[in-house]
Design an enzyme around this catalytic site. Structure first.
Site, PDB file in Angstrom:
ATOM      1  CG  ASP A  15      -2.191  -0.825   0.964  1.00 14.51           C
ATOM      2  OD1 ASP A  15      -2.449  -1.188  -0.206  1.00 14.51           O
ATOM      3  OD2 ASP A  15      -2.904  -1.115   1.945  1.00 14.51           O
ATOM      4  NE  ARG A  95      -0.381   3.471  13.620  1.00 16.16           N
ATOM      5  CZ  ARG A  95       0.501   2.468  13.582  1.00 16.16           C
ATOM      6  NH1 ARG A  95       1.721   2.635  14.049  1.00 16.16           N
ATOM      7  NH2 ARG A  95       0.175   1.307  13.071  1.00 16.16           N
ATOM      8  CB  SER A 175      -4.561  -6.204   8.880  1.00 14.03           C
ATOM      9  OG  SER A 175      -4.040  -5.004   9.386  1.00 14.03           O
TER      10      SER A 175
END
Ligand code: ARG
Length: 401
Positions: A15, A95, A175
């Site tokens: 991706d 993150r 995932s």
């Protein structure tokens, strides 16, 4: 004519590789990539080169393992942070750190945009974008995977057309996201919450059924709430976490299978493997049980829940989160000592704890002759807790009568 520059958080996967070309074609942007090493498996050198081969103008790799541990994992350990009481937040903690580095590289490279590879369904898009906005509201964010409507086959086709090497192995149905604090795994068979996760969905941990029948005893030393040693040996925290992941994994420790509430309103089923996080949080809590004064301990646990929620919701750079950090830091002054832990067939049991700062007093606790607790004064507690109830009960009786 290019319309500017974008810094893309790059993993080396299909991706984000496709995203390099897509950002160039669709937005006419010069693409700078940034791969962040958080202790996940993978060859960072190869990832750096792959981005350049695809056509990135510049390709950065940053080793953030120490920063991740010091500024993200340790504060969260001090808060015993577990989302919904179970998930140690490995993905969620990473993150804001990635966002911080994206913003730094954007500034350094004079880029107006940053980009990330999150989809439109998960928590990570929110964490990235809220973090970027908190750090520099002038930077604009592009989310290619959320914007394009490519299926995996289309992405493969696009990659082939643009000379991007595509994975040759059969695509795993899962995932996965990994870093030092844990492995997150979803999709495939896991989407049915009634199905037991297939063994192949796990990678860091052995099945507790398969592991040795022997127990392993370990000791972890803490100073000010931070783990500083394993089995009497001083160790830097990155190595200690790696070691506990290996050791715990070998004993089948650290598996979590949960249905959780995503911040976007969806319930999802995910499995986690977090041997080090589970062992450390449990040991740390136990040392707090020995060293924290009662009111402080009870009040702290109320805030821990809120703190975990803030991390999960992407509020890492919020003023509340910062204020809570100061509180937790203050609580850790006397959280020092050693915890003895038994790893056995997937379980983590605390079997011993000691501390110079211990508030446990055997002469008060004992039921033997050495007892020094004043049994007389115990009557005071009965008055204290009993009196209001007596008043209440007699009122009730009058009401009913
Ligand atoms: N549910 C976890 C979170 O929101 C992990 C998300 C990433 N998981 C993954 N398998 N890619 O923090």
């Amino acid at each position: 004519m290019v319309n500017g520059k974008v810094v893309l958080a790059y993993s080396g996967g299909l991706d984000t590789s496709v995203a390099i070309k897509w950002l160039q074609e669709k937005y006419n942007l010069e693409v700078v990539t940034l791969a962040v090493d958080l202790g996940q498996p993978g060859d960072m050198g190869a990832i750096k080169q792959k981005a350049l081969d695809i056509g990135a103008k510049e390709s950065y790799v940053t080793d953030t393992k120490e920063e991740f541990v010091k500024n993200f994992i340790l504060p969260s350990l001090k808060a015993n942070a577990l989302y919904e009481g179970e998930y140690p937040l490995a993905t969620a903690l990473a993150r804001p750190l990635i966002a911080k580095h994206l913003v730094e590289v954007a500034k350094k490279s004079d880029a107006d945009f940053v980009a990330h590879g999150s989809t439109g369904k998960g928590n990570d898009q929110v964490r990235f974008e809220v973090s970027v906005a908190s750090l520099d509201p002038s930077i604009k964010v592009i989310a290619p995977i959320r914007e394009w409507s490519m299926t995996r086959d289309e992405a493969m086709e696009y990659a082939e057309e643009h000379g991007i090497s595509v994975p040759t192995t059969k695509k795993s149905p899962y995932s996965v996201d990994e870093n030092l604090w844990g492995r997150s795994c979803e999709c495939g068979a896991l989407e049915d919450p009634w199905e037991e996760p297939p063994e192949e969905a796990y990678s860091w941990t052995k099945s507790p059924i398969e592991v040795s029948d022997k127990a392993e005893f370990i000791e972890i030393d803490f100073i000010k709430g931070e783990p500083v040693g394993l089995n009497g040996q001083q160790m830097d925290t990155v190595s200690l976490i790696k070691e506990l992941n290996k050791l715990g994994g070998a004993y089948g420790v650290g598996r979590i299978d949960m249905v959780e509430n995503r911040l976007v309103g969806i319930k999802s089923r995910e499995i986690y493997e977090c041997p080090a996080a589970i062992i450390l949080i449990k040991a740390h809590k136990e040392l707090e049980a020995l060293t924290l004064e009662r009111d402080l301990s009870h009040f702290k646990s109320l805030l821990e829940h809120k703190y975990a929620e803030l991390i999960y919701y992407g509020q890492w750079f919020s003023p509340l989160k910062k204020a809570l950090d100061s509180f937790f830091e203050k609580t850790q002054e006397k959280v020092a000592g050693t915890v003895r832990i038994k790893l056995y067939k997937g379980s983590v049991a605390i079997v011993g704890r000691k501390s110079e700062e211990s508030l446990y007093d055997r002469s008060l606790a004992t039921y033997e002759a050495a007892d020094s607790f004043s049994h007389e004064s115990a009557k005071g507690f009965i008055e204290l807790f009993g009196l209001p109830l007596k008043v209440w009960a007699s009122r009730e009786r009058k009401g009913n009568g």
